[in-house]
Write a protein that holds these residues in place. Structure first.
Motif, PDB file in Angstrom:
ATOM      1  N   UNK A  24       5.776  14.987   3.716  1.00  0.00           N
ATOM      2  CA  UNK A  24       4.504  14.848   4.422  1.00  0.00           C
ATOM      3  C   UNK A  24       3.360  14.865   3.417  1.00  0.00           C
ATOM      4  N   UNK A  25       2.421  13.931   3.574  1.00  0.00           N
ATOM      5  CA  UNK A  25       1.313  13.815   2.624  1.00  0.00           C
ATOM      6  C   UNK A  25       0.338  14.971   2.724  1.00  0.00           C
ATOM      7  N   UNK A  26      -0.307  15.258   1.586  1.00  0.00           N
ATOM      8  CA  UNK A  26      -1.226  16.382   1.528  1.00  0.00           C
ATOM      9  C   UNK A  26      -2.422  16.233   2.447  1.00  0.00           C
ATOM     10  N   UNK A  27      -2.985  15.022   2.570  1.00  0.00           N
ATOM     11  CA  UNK A  27      -4.150  14.820   3.429  1.00  0.00           C
ATOM     12  C   UNK A  27      -3.794  15.013   4.900  1.00  0.00           C
ATOM     13  N   UNK A  28      -2.602  14.519   5.275  1.00  0.00           N
ATOM     14  CA  UNK A  28      -2.180  14.703   6.663  1.00  0.00           C
ATOM     15  C   UNK A  28      -1.959  16.180   6.970  1.00  0.00           C
ATOM     16  N   UNK A  79      -3.697  21.180   9.540  1.00  0.00           N
ATOM     17  CA  UNK A  79      -4.093  22.585   9.395  1.00  0.00           C
ATOM     18  C   UNK A  79      -5.484  22.812   9.978  1.00  0.00           C
ATOM     19  N   UNK A  80      -6.418  21.908   9.704  1.00  0.00           N
ATOM     20  CA  UNK A  80      -7.779  22.052  10.220  1.00  0.00           C
ATOM     21  C   UNK A  80      -7.798  21.977  11.745  1.00  0.00           C
ATOM     22  N   UNK A  81      -7.067  21.017  12.312  1.00  0.00           N
ATOM     23  CA  UNK A  81      -7.019  20.901  13.772  1.00  0.00           C
ATOM     24  C   UNK A  81      -6.424  22.154  14.400  1.00  0.00           C
ATOM     25  N   UNK A  82      -5.358  22.692  13.791  1.00  0.00           N
ATOM     26  CA  UNK A  82      -4.782  23.941  14.287  1.00  0.00           C
ATOM     27  C   UNK A  82      -5.771  25.090  14.196  1.00  0.00           C
ATOM     28  N   UNK A  83      -6.521  25.142  13.106  1.00  0.00           N
ATOM     29  CA  UNK A  83      -7.527  26.200  12.960  1.00  0.00           C
ATOM     30  C   UNK A  83      -8.544  26.135  14.092  1.00  0.00           C
ATOM     31  N   UNK A 107      -7.323  13.205  14.229  1.00  0.00           N
ATOM     32  CA  UNK A 107      -7.313  12.072  15.160  1.00  0.00           C
ATOM     33  C   UNK A 107      -7.623  10.776  14.425  1.00  0.00           C
ATOM     34  N   UNK A 108      -8.598  10.788  13.522  1.00  0.00           N
ATOM     35  CA  UNK A 108      -8.990   9.574  12.823  1.00  0.00           C
ATOM     36  C   UNK A 108      -7.907   9.058  11.874  1.00  0.00           C
ATOM     37  N   UNK A 109      -7.044   9.931  11.376  1.00  0.00           N
ATOM     38  CA  UNK A 109      -5.973   9.481  10.484  1.00  0.00           C
ATOM     39  C   UNK A 109      -4.933   8.640  11.218  1.00  0.00           C
ATOM     40  N   UNK A 110      -4.749   8.889  12.515  1.00  0.00           N
ATOM     41  CA  UNK A 110      -3.858   8.079  13.364  1.00  0.00           C
ATOM     42  C   UNK A 110      -2.432   7.983  12.791  1.00  0.00           C
ATOM     43  N   UNK A 111      -1.958   9.054  12.203  1.00  0.00           N
ATOM     44  CA  UNK A 111      -0.584   9.077  11.694  1.00  0.00           C
ATOM     45  C   UNK A 111       0.271   9.852  12.684  1.00  0.00           C
ATOM     46  N   UNK A 112       0.895   9.122  13.562  1.00  0.00           N
ATOM     47  CA  UNK A 112       1.629   9.738  14.653  1.00  0.00           C
ATOM     48  C   UNK A 112       2.880   8.913  14.927  1.00  0.00           C
TER      49      UNK A 112
END
Length: 420
Positions: A22-26, A31-35, A202-207
């Motif tokens: 898993x990429x670091x940015x993702x 982590x931020x969304x979970x926070x 959400x903006x990364x759209x990696x799903x």
């Protein structure tokens, strides 16, 4: 000099390993969304709901707080697996999980704003239930994204960073509730943070996406039956669920009445809100010092159970300190020790849980069932804690109970067979 076949195979394996990680940015966006979700939960749980109960029902604050948190936790217990299962079946172009993250944080923020204007315990209960519905939808989707996208050999590390998100969320939620300048402003600040924190993810759209052709036909009876995971067929999953339940019940019992513990048992002389913030910050410091390290060490060693057992024993020791050393110094020491144990526990136990999930196509549902072990203690903790504090020995008995629960959870981890 040309590389031989062995070197070529090793090089291909290394490239495949890097591509699979898993990429670091993702991970950072996750982590931020979970926070943000944890801020939405723990700003209210640490301070705002207690202060609101004290304001609206001054002669029955403990019972009022127990009612609000208990009903909300009951909603959470149902919402998390249901939303997880629904996300497993979602065929949106954005992916299976992202639509539920968007809708969940929006609904959670709406509930927090409703709490800001609540003028009765009934209104507080309704608002908190809306918060639980929304944030559990987001949390179920974010949690399921880990086994979707993270290989097993990296899950201790990612679990560690998710532990960081929880600690940071609890600390920020408490800080926002304290610094905002009032109950309504505290709720508004938590709502704004929860919304903004989800934006990068959400903006990364990696799903992961599910084709409509691959979606199972919906049948109500089979959908509901899927939430029962037979412990005889999946004993490791059942033991993992039970041990997490016991550890979370211990933690809920320990933290739910922290504000009242400072005012009624410790007789804290300063502002009790600030006292809770200080203890939360100290706990966060030691969690942050151990959570990622614990996850990485368990990844490298390939062993999970030993770390979970030892960290559970440390948690038990911390709660027993609260039982027998009811001073401000004792609370400080206990908070530091609790953070050490909980930091290792939260990262390694998450990795252990993802290793025993029964079915790859049902990650959201199965993790939702696991998350019942997070929510159910919030229902049971006030039921158990209120009579213990009032009639059965006060805070000494309460924290002794918490220590016993953590000890039981640590011992039973040994029953899990499929994980080293």
């Amino acid at each position: 000099m040309t590389a031989g076949p062995t070197a070529d195979r090793a090089d291909r394996a290394n490239r495949a390993d890097r591509a699979d990680r898993a990429g670091g940015l993702w991970v950072a966006a996750l982590v931020l969304a979970n926070a943000g979700v944890w801020v939405g939960w723990f700003g209210p749980l640490q301070l705002l709901l207690a202060r609101q109960a004290e304001l609206l029902a001054p002669d029955a604050k403990a019972s009022a707080l127990a009612l609000v948190t208990g009903v909300g936790a009951a909603v959470s217990m149902v919402a998390n697996p249901v939303f997880g299962a629904l996300s497993d079946r979602t065929t949106a172009a954005a992916g299976r999980r992202i639509p539920w993250v968007i809708g969940g944080v929006a609904g959670g923020a709406a509930g927090l704003l409703a709490l800001a204007g609540a003028g009765s315990i009934a209104a507080v209960t309704a608002g908190w239930c809306l918060v639980q519905l929304g944030l559990n939808a987001a949390f179920a989707a974010l949690t399921a994204a880990v086994p979707d996208r993270v290989p097993a050999r990296q899950r201790g590390l990612v679990g560690g960073w998710l532990g960081v998100s929880q600690v940071v969320g609890v600390l920020l939620g408490t800080a926002l509730a304290t610094a905002a300048g009032g109950i309504a402003a505290g709720y508004a600040a938590c709502a704004a943070f929860a919304l903004l924190a989800a934006v990068p993810y959400v903006l990364m759209r990696r799903d992961t996406r599910l084709s409509p052709a691959d979606r199972p036909v919906f049948r109500g009876r089979s959908f509901l039956a899927g939430f029962w995971i037979d412990p005889r067929r999946h004993p490791d999953f059942a033991w993992a669920w039970l041990t997490r339940f016991l550890m979370n019940l211990s933690y809920s019992v320990s933290t739910m009445y922290l504000l009242y513990y400072l005012t009624d048992a410790v007789r804290y002389e300063g502002d009790a809100d600030n006292g809770v913030l200080v203890l939360t910050a100290l706990n966060a410091a030691t969690v942050l010092a151990t959570v990622v390290v614990g996850g990485v060490l368990s990844d490298r060693s390939g062993r999970r159970k030993a770390y979970v057992i030892r960290s559970g024993l440390v948690i038990s020791a911390a709660t027993l300190l609260l039982a027998v050393w009811q001073t401000w110094t004792g609370a400080v020491v206990a908070s530091l020790v609790l953070g050490i144990g909980y930091g290792v526990y939260t990262s390694v136990d998450f990795a252990l849980l993802t290793d025993v999930l029964p079915a790859a196509e049902d990650h959201g549902r199965d993790l939702g069932v696991i998350n019942i072990a997070n929510a159910l203690p919030q229902v049971l903790a006030p039921v158990a804690a209120a009579p213990v504090v009032t009639h059965l020995g006060g805070y000494t008995a309460l924290y002794a109970l918490a220590g016993g629960l953590a000890l039981a959870g640590s011992v039973l981890v040994r029953r899990i067979r499929a994980v080293a």
